[in-house]
Design an enzyme around this catalytic site. Structure first.
Site, PDB file in Angstrom:
ATOM      1  N   HIS A 156     -28.429   8.494  57.264  1.00  0.00           N
ATOM      2  CA  HIS A 156     -27.517   8.549  58.423  1.00  0.00           C
ATOM      3  C   HIS A 156     -26.073   8.788  57.970  1.00  0.00           C
ATOM      4  CE1 HIS A 156     -30.858   6.608  60.660  1.00  0.00           C
ATOM      5  NE2 HIS A 156     -30.954   5.866  59.557  1.00  0.00           N
ATOM      6  N   SER A 277      -4.961  28.716  51.202  1.00  0.00           N
ATOM      7  CA  SER A 277      -4.528  28.867  52.586  1.00  0.00           C
ATOM      8  C   SER A 277      -3.243  29.690  52.601  1.00  0.00           C
ATOM      9  CB  SER A 277      -4.271  27.477  53.184  1.00  0.00           C
ATOM     10  OG  SER A 277      -3.354  27.569  54.258  1.00  0.00           O
ATOM     11  N   LYS A 283      -3.759  23.599  49.676  1.00  0.00           N
ATOM     12  CA  LYS A 283      -5.182  23.734  49.995  1.00  0.00           C
ATOM     13  C   LYS A 283      -5.976  24.531  48.956  1.00  0.00           C
ATOM     14  CE  LYS A 283      -6.968  23.138  53.703  1.00  0.00           C
ATOM     15  NZ  LYS A 283      -6.825  23.094  55.141  1.00  0.00           N
ATOM     16  N   GLU A 290     -18.881  27.377  52.855  1.00  0.00           N
ATOM     17  CA  GLU A 290     -18.820  27.502  54.320  1.00  0.00           C
ATOM     18  C   GLU A 290     -19.448  28.807  54.792  1.00  0.00           C
ATOM     19  OE1 GLU A 290     -14.934  25.311  55.937  1.00  0.00           O
ATOM     20  OE2 GLU A 290     -14.537  26.523  54.179  1.00  0.00           O
TER      21      GLU A 290
END
Ligand code: ARG
Length: 465
Positions: A156, A277, A283, A290
């Site tokens: 979970h 970024s 970043k 992704e």
């Protein structure tokens, strides 16, 4: 407009109809399979006395010339042909004259395209298997290096029990191993040759189908000519197996994205496999992971598309089946690049052992072991579960770990606790005592790792026996 038919027509095809009907823009990928299939067909025709030796040699020379010229870039596959089959035949006639018109004897584009697709997919299945093997080799190395790297195991997405990095990655190893076994299954089931099925009902020429099957590396010819030209099960099976691979890669990507976040800090992606970024200088984004997760959708889409295309088709060939190509080509390209990049990303990723271990230490991942300790000292499990739970509650209130409780505090909940509780719930013990087959304990894990190493050594990527 160059097409293989026209005798029974009195008008030219409308230009827009021609373009809608044509498949050259995508089936040009099949040029090699189409030419190899034609070569086998012609050899068989000569062997059966349907063509003369001389005619056969001429046609083979012509086909070889086309293959060479396409491959070295001197012959472009252009949209003035309806499909790859028309392109090859028209070029052949252009090169060797009228004898080229004999190539299509005893053959239809229906069995021809069925053959081309099978050969193309068969090769793709081998490529996919090879790429899966490469990924497994990388996972095996990381597993061998991290047999004692502790980390929290989750259920979970809540910390559950401590495991090791080797054990966690071992789960992915199993998934990709199953993916390889699916490749092998598909390969064996599909490796039958549809050539010679004709349009749907075979031909009146004495074709030797076993011979062409053998020339093209198939186990033998398909058994029913109507099925041969209308079967695309292997495309669907392959797309389904590719979808499962993407699902696995996507789950793994999701974990890497989490692990690479500031909150987890379990891994750091190599600079070569991350992106920045345009506005936030700090970043370093996990774009590859992704994108792999994102591209999963289009592979599922190809599978759904193909299943839907096939569902209402009466026997035998229908033009709908031309739609088998673009989806599977795109899925192959997608899975190929995802597997390659994913393997590169994982093999260069750094694991932060300290952060993993610290995370396994907090979050009460040893609460089950507190209960198991009590069971070993005569307390029934359900009571032990309650005692351990109350100790966790106390720790949460006092912001400490179970290991930080004093022996008196333990004993306030149960007289069964003794000095050896600390040793019993240390992370090392918690992991090492888990020795059931498939568990993370070092000895169990060593056996699993030796087995997976032997598996990798005895199976070569892209080879099925
Ligand atoms: N381009 C067609 C396909 O991909 C080739 C077969 C055409 N056959 C036919 N009967 N029109 O399916």
């Amino acid at each position: 407009m160059a097409q293989l038919w026209g005798g029974r027509f009195t008008k030219q095809t409308d230009q827009e109809v021609y373009e809608f009907n044509a498949s050259i823009l995508f089936d040009k990928r099949l040029y090699r399979q189409d030419i190899e299939g034609s070569m086998a067909h012609v050899k068989m025709l000569a062997r059966q006395g349907i063509l003369t030796r001389e005619e056969c040699e001429k046609i083979l020379d012509g086909l070889e010339g086309i293959l060479g010229d396409v491959e070295n870039g001197t012959l472009a596959i252009t949209p003035e042909y309806e499909d790859i089959h028309s392109f090859v035949e028209a070029n052949l006639i252009g090169r060797i004259g009228d004898v080229g018109k004999k190539l299509h004897t005893g053959r239809s584009r229906n069995d021809q395209v069925a053959l081309d697709m099978r050969m193309y997919v068969r090769e793709a299945v081998r490529t996919t298997d090879g790429l899966l093997h490469d990924l497994l080799v990388v996972l095996q190395r990381i597993m061998e290096e991290n047999i004692d790297t502790f980390m929290p195991g989750f259920t979970h997405l809540q910390k559950a029990q401590p495991v090791t990095l080797a054990h966690h990655l071992g789960a992915y190893f199993e998934m990709f191993r199953r993916d390889r076994s699916r490749m092998k299954d598909i390969y064996h089931r599909m490796n039958e040759c549809p050539l010679g099925a004709g349009a749907l009902a075979g031909t009146t020429y004495p074709l030797d189908r076993a011979y062409t099957a053998q020339l093209l590396g198939f186990d033998g010819p398909t058994r029913n000519s109507m099925d041969s030209v209308s079967d695309r099960d292997y495309v669907i099976e392959y797309l389904s197996a590719l979808s499962v691979i993407m699902m696995h890669l996507s789950r793994f990507s999701e974990e890497i994205i989490l692990w690479n976040s500031n909150e987890y800090g379990f891994v750091e992606l190599d600079d070569a496999f991350s992106t920045g970024s345009s506005i936030m200088p700090q970043k370093k984004n996990p774009d590859i992971a992704e994108l792999v997760r994102g591209k999963t959708g289009r592979v599922y889409g190809a599978l759904t598309g193909m299943l839907t295309t096939m569902k209402g088709l009466p026997l035998a060939y229908n033009k709908d089946m031309q739609e088998d190509k673009e989806g599977v080509f795109d899925a192959i390209d997608t899975v190929t690049s995802c597997l390659r990049l994913f393997t590169g990303m994982v093999s260069t990723m750094k694991f932060n052992r300290g952060a993993m271990e610290a995370s396994a230490r907090n979050g009460f991942t040893n609460a089950t072991d507190v209960a198991d300790y009590l069971v070993n000292h005569g307390v029934p499990f359900r009571d032990a579960h309650g005692i351990s739970g109350r100790l966790v509650l106390k720790c949460i209130a006092e912001d400490k770990a179970l290991d930080d409780l004093t022996l008196e505090e333990f004993r306030e909940e149960s007289e069964a606790f003794g000095e050896d509780i600390y040793e019993a719930i240390s992370m090392k013990t918690c992991v090492e005592k888990r020795l059931t087959q498939g568990a993370p304990g070092q000895e169990a894990m060593r056996r699993a790792i030796a087995e997976s190493r032997a598996y990798l050594e005895r199976t070569q990527g892209g080879k099925f026996d």
